[in-house]
Design an enzyme around this catalytic site. Structure first.
Site, short mmCIF file in Angstrom:
data_model
loop_
_atom_site.label_atom_id
_atom_site.label_comp_id
_atom_site.label_asym_id
_atom_site.label_seq_id
_atom_site.Cartn_x
_atom_site.Cartn_y
_atom_site.Cartn_z
N CYS A 1 -2.74 -10.45 14.18
CA CYS A 1 -1.31 -10.58 13.90
C CYS A 1 -0.79 -9.22 13.46
O CYS A 1 -1.50 -8.44 12.84
CB CYS A 1 -1.11 -11.62 12.79
SG CYS A 1 0.60 -11.86 12.31
N TRP B 1 10.49 -6.49 16.95
CA TRP B 1 9.94 -7.52 16.07
C TRP B 1 10.68 -8.84 16.35
O TRP B 1 11.91 -8.87 16.46
CB TRP B 1 10.11 -7.11 14.60
CG TRP B 1 9.78 -8.25 13.69
CD1 TRP B 1 8.53 -8.68 13.34
CD2 TRP B 1 10.71 -9.14 13.05
NE1 TRP B 1 8.63 -9.79 12.54
CE2 TRP B 1 9.95 -10.10 12.34
CE3 TRP B 1 12.10 -9.24 13.03
CZ2 TRP B 1 10.54 -11.12 11.60
CZ3 TRP B 1 12.68 -10.26 12.29
CH2 TRP B 1 11.90 -11.19 11.58
N ASP C 1 6.70 -13.62 15.31
CA ASP C 1 7.23 -14.22 14.09
C ASP C 1 8.44 -15.10 14.40
O ASP C 1 8.90 -15.85 13.54
CB ASP C 1 7.64 -13.14 13.09
CG ASP C 1 6.49 -12.76 12.17
OD1 ASP C 1 5.46 -13.44 12.21
OD2 ASP C 1 6.64 -11.79 11.41
N LYS D 1 -6.70 -14.79 9.48
CA LYS D 1 -5.51 -14.22 10.10
C LYS D 1 -5.43 -12.78 9.63
O LYS D 1 -5.26 -12.52 8.43
CB LYS D 1 -4.27 -15.03 9.67
CG LYS D 1 -2.96 -14.47 10.19
CD LYS D 1 -1.83 -15.46 9.92
CE LYS D 1 -0.47 -14.89 10.29
NZ LYS D 1 0.62 -15.84 10.01
N TRP D 2 -5.59 -11.85 10.55
CA TRP D 2 -5.64 -10.40 10.23
C TRP D 2 -4.27 -9.82 10.55
O TRP D 2 -3.92 -9.65 11.71
CB TRP D 2 -6.73 -9.74 11.08
CG TRP D 2 -6.91 -8.27 10.82
CD1 TRP D 2 -6.05 -7.26 11.14
CD2 TRP D 2 -8.04 -7.63 10.21
NE1 TRP D 2 -6.56 -6.04 10.76
CE2 TRP D 2 -7.78 -6.25 10.20
CE3 TRP D 2 -9.24 -8.11 9.68
CZ2 TRP D 2 -8.69 -5.33 9.67
CZ3 TRP D 2 -10.14 -7.18 9.16
CH2 TRP D 2 -9.87 -5.81 9.16
N ASP D 3 -3.53 -9.48 9.50
CA ASP D 3 -2.15 -9.03 9.71
C ASP D 3 -2.04 -7.52 9.56
O ASP D 3 -2.93 -6.85 9.03
CB ASP D 3 -1.24 -9.74 8.69
CG ASP D 3 0.13 -10.05 9.25
OD1 ASP D 3 0.56 -9.34 10.19
OD2 ASP D 3 0.77 -10.98 8.75
N MET D 4 -0.92 -6.98 10.01
CA MET D 4 -0.65 -5.53 9.92
C MET D 4 0.85 -5.38 10.04
O MET D 4 1.40 -5.46 11.13
CB MET D 4 -1.39 -4.83 11.06
CG MET D 4 -1.51 -3.35 10.94
SD MET D 4 -0.06 -2.47 11.43
CE MET D 4 -0.12 -2.61 13.20
N ARG E 1 8.02 -2.28 4.68
CA ARG E 1 7.79 -3.50 3.91
C ARG E 1 7.15 -3.18 2.55
O ARG E 1 6.22 -3.83 2.11
CB ARG E 1 6.91 -4.50 4.69
CG ARG E 1 7.19 -5.94 4.32
CD ARG E 1 6.13 -6.88 4.85
NE ARG E 1 6.54 -8.26 4.67
CZ ARG E 1 5.72 -9.30 4.65
NH1 ARG E 1 4.42 -9.13 4.84
NH2 ARG E 1 6.17 -10.50 4.48
C1 GLA Z 1 3.75 -11.35 8.90
C2 GLA Z 1 3.21 -12.44 9.77
C3 GLA Z 1 3.69 -13.78 9.27
C4 GLA Z 1 3.24 -13.97 7.86
C5 GLA Z 1 3.76 -12.84 7.01
C6 GLA Z 1 3.20 -12.90 5.62
O1 GLA Z 1 5.11 -11.22 9.05
O2 GLA Z 1 3.56 -12.25 11.10
O3 GLA Z 1 3.19 -14.81 10.09
O4 GLA Z 1 1.84 -14.01 7.81
O5 GLA Z 1 3.41 -11.57 7.55
O6 GLA Z 1 3.65 -11.86 4.81
#
Ligand code: GLA
Length: 730
Positions: free
Chosen positions: A528, A201, A550, A478-481, A445
């Protein structure tokens, strides 16, 4: 026809201007590999690689005992199991009798123009039949009643072949697929070192070279996602290959889940390269007459170094992987509020940021995490995709309207695959996450992963998302995981199918994102995963750009972006200028250097605009205007890496227009040194005879490529950068 089958020699030759890929049906219908590399015009000779046993410990198949042939020493196209080849296997099946021996024999082939899509899986595509030719080779084990189809596509203008495999159970009883890799590539010698991209990470895709020796070099993901720790890319190149010279191979997996890649050097110094779904935690029940399709692998070959290899991946992904509607579409300059506000914002604060962003020339406002449920930190609300009216009392639609009225596009953050134990969704459905019944589940998390192998769960999330997307005009998602899977189990599947969960999860994810991206084709998706934990070619099929890391520190980013550019072009890599001290590493770097690193990719802003000095605001405004003016070049130009930040105190790269009339060079000095040596940057990709304006000088393309520019002497401190514009003199 770029694929021919020579009946007399029983040989397949896939070729275009740049590459040849050759295999041959040997005696008793064994399919052997002969060659993959630079184009060979006339592959008719029958000089055999040693396809005979080299010792009595290399067994001979029963039907070829007299010839001395052994599967243990032959170069194979897709090796079988437990039939005398002691190298790693491409697949494994457990039959109803509990054994596994399988030898695949050639049955026939089909050649056709174009390329078929893989159902439910991302893959490269063509828009006209002329762009590629495809071959399917049917292999079977008649005794085991199993068919294995090897699928190949060769692209017309690219030194690229794609491969995948489809298994079919021809029998009447269920069999278990324990391993199903997407490809094997056997080389007759041990000539190459491996180039891989390990990371973690916030430090993704660091370039690493490993000499191959006897034994198996492998790396993988068991995380349920592709690329936090290793990227599903394997490069193979002689030690002498550089960015602009020498041979290189690249193998890249179009898949977002668990993978395994390996390069095994055997006792005879032959090298077997493999890539596919990780057999770890994989067991697939293949019912009578059922099929299993593996994901696709891209094989690329280059004669002119790593830049040449990367350029093939860049072109392939731009033309044949990302959603077609975004292929030529310029990407907006965005502002994202995450590092500025984190979870702590309200509507006035956001609109203030939007006003400031508009003034400096930003085009898209992205609201990150924290707008939904009751999410004041990362302990709650994932799964509750309704606006938090404490922060946004007028609702998200109103905010979108305000943003649009300011002449900005509006983007929103989601993390749809997750569920927080503190959420309404969890109260209603405490068993919707991936877990093993009656066994403690790890948190990551503070959240769990939804069981996307289950259609009803995907549908519930789809309904929540479409409710917002149908009501609110959203231009960008923005599609996060933000965590990986563990204690992998689905309460909806019987015990014998628990080994299918990791792959079914990915199929479920693809199903959901396909539905969303088809329904909202105009929405630009940013992929993302805590940065780039799932920045892979699989996700890129649905989402044309990804958050590169990040880590937004300028120095760390040089390496991350350099490594990422091996496969992904700068337009696919999002990069945003952020504040100092940097939130990830605490480093102080000059504003201009941060700008230059971020403008080397798909550019955005993640600054607290209120806190910037007037000088920085002015510079930022000018440079956003400059970026827009040069956007065609920076987003669609040909990208060359010139100096590697992995090899010293400098980094440099360059964008060249297709016409070769224009280029922009970015040069970075990482640490300064007293009494430092001169450092020249050779500027490739220009027309040798053409005169170019470079600052106040006029220099030829030939001079720039051979003599280069000396740029480091004027830089008298750490972390400094230069941007050099190069324009043909007309
Ligand atoms: C992840 C993404 C960040 C941000 C945070 C929000 O870490 O990579 O850019 O969007 O989540 O919780």
């Amino acid at each position: 026809m770029p694929i021919v089958f020579d009946q007399a020699q029983q040989r397949f030759h896939l070729f275009n201007q740049r590459i040849s890929y050759v295999m041959r049906v040997y005696e008793k219908q064994y399919l052997l590999h002969e060659y993959f590399g630079s184009r060979i015009n006339d592959f008719t000779a029958s000089q055999p690689f040693p396809q005979v046993a080299r010792s009595s410990f290399s067994p001979n198949p029963a039907d070829l005992n007299e010839t001395g042939f052994s599967l243990n020493t032959a170069l194979q196209e897709y090796p079988g199991v437990d039939t005398g080849d002691y190298r790693d296997t491409a697949f494994a099946i457990t039959y109803p009798d509990g054994t596994s021996a399988t030898a695949l024999k050639y049955q026939g082939y089909e050649i056709k123009a174009g390329k078929s899509q893989l159902s439910g899986l991302p893959a490269t595509y063509v828009t006209t039949e002329q762009q590629a030719t495809s071959l399917v080779i049917h292999l079977t084990d008649q005794i085991r009643q199993v068919q294995v189809d090897l699928k190949y596509t060769i692209f017309e203008d690219l030194p690229v072949i794609t491969r995948s495999v489809e298994f079919k159970n021809l029998g009447t009883q269920t069999i278990t697929l324990d391993k199903a890799l997407s490809m094997t590539l056997d080389f007759p010698e041990n000539r190459y070192q491996a180039l891989t991209l390990p990371g973690e990470w916030a430090s993704e895709r660091q370039m690493q070279y490993t000499s191959l020796q006897r034994g198996c070099f492998s790396f993988d993901s068991k995380r349920g996602a592709s690329s936090v720790e290793y990227h599903p890319f394997l490069g193979l190149l002689p030690k002498t290959t550089t960015e602009n010279h020498g041979e290189a191979y690249g193998v890249h997996f179009i898949y977002s889940g668990n993978f395994r890649a390996s390069a095994e050097v055997d006792a005879f110094e032959q090298t077997r390269v493999m890539m596919g779904i990780n057999p770890y935690n994989f067991r697939w029940q293949l019912a009578a007459q059922a099929t299993f399709q593996t994901p696709e692998v891209v094989l690329a070959h280059a004669d002119d170094g790593l830049n040449d290899l990367s350029n093939s991946f860049h072109q392939l992904y731009r033309e044949h992987l990302v959603p077609a509607q975004f292929k030529d579409q310029e990407r907006p300059v965005l502002v994202n509020n995450w590092e500025t506000t984190a979870f702590n914002f309200d509507e006035p604060k956001l609109l203030e940021l939007a006003d400031q962003a508009k003034k400096i020339g930003v085009e898209l406002f992205v609201l990150d995490d924290g707008w939904f449920g009751q999410r004041d930190d990362d302990h709650s609300s994932l799964g509750d995709w309704q606006t938090d009216v404490r922060k946004l009392p007028n609702g998200i639609a109103h905010l979108a309207k305000e943003i649009h009225q300011r002449g900005l596009q509006f983007g929103l953050w989601f993390e749809p695959e997750m569920i927080s134990p503190r959420s309404r969704l969890f109260e209603q459905h405490p068993d919707w996450y991936l877990h093993v019944a009656d066994y403690p589940a790890s948190l990551g998390r503070n959240q769990y992963v939804l069981d996307f192998s289950r259609a009803e769960i995907r549908e519930a999330i789809f309904a929540q998302l479409t409710k917002i997307l149908d009501e609110v005009p959203i231009d960008f998602i923005k599609w996060d995981m933000n965590r990986n899977i563990s204690e992998v189990g689905s309460i909806a599947l019987p015990p014998e199918q628990q080994g299918e969960v990791s792959h079914r999860y990915i199929l479920g994810l693809y199903d959901l994102v396909a539905k969303l991206t088809n329904r909202y084709p105009k929405i630009l998706f940013e992929n993302c995963s805590g940065g780039a934990g799932r920045f892979d070619a699989g996700m890129s099929y649905y989402m044309p750009q990804s958050w590169t890391s990040d880590d937004t520190d300028a120095v760390e980013r040089m390496k991350i972006q350099y490594g990422t550019s091996l496969m992904f072009s700068p337009i696919m890599m999002d990069a945003q200028i952020s504040d100092v001290p940097n939130q990830q590493v605490g480093r102080l770097t000059p504003f201009k250097t941060r700008l230059d690193v971020a403008q080397s990719a798909n550019f955005g802003v993640m600054l607290d605009l209120q806190e910037q000095t007037p000088e920085n605001i002015q510079l930022l405004t000018e440079r956003i205007a400059w970026y827009k003016e040069h956007r065609q070049l920076l987003q669609f130009g040909r990208f060359y890496r010139l100096l590697s930040p992995f090899k010293g105190d400098y980094a440099a790269w360059e964008f060249v227009a297709p016409s070769q009339d224009e280029a922009v060079l970015f040069f970075f000095q990482i640490l300064n040194h007293a009494s430092k040596p001169m450092k020249s940057v050779k500027i490739v990709g220009l027309k040798p005879e053409q005169l170019y304006q470079v600052g106040d000088q006029q220099l030829t393309g030939d001079y720039l490529a051979k003599f280069g520019l000396y740029l480091n002497m004027a830089l008298e401190s750490d972390f400094l950068s230069k941007v050099v514009e190069i324009k043909a003199v007309k």
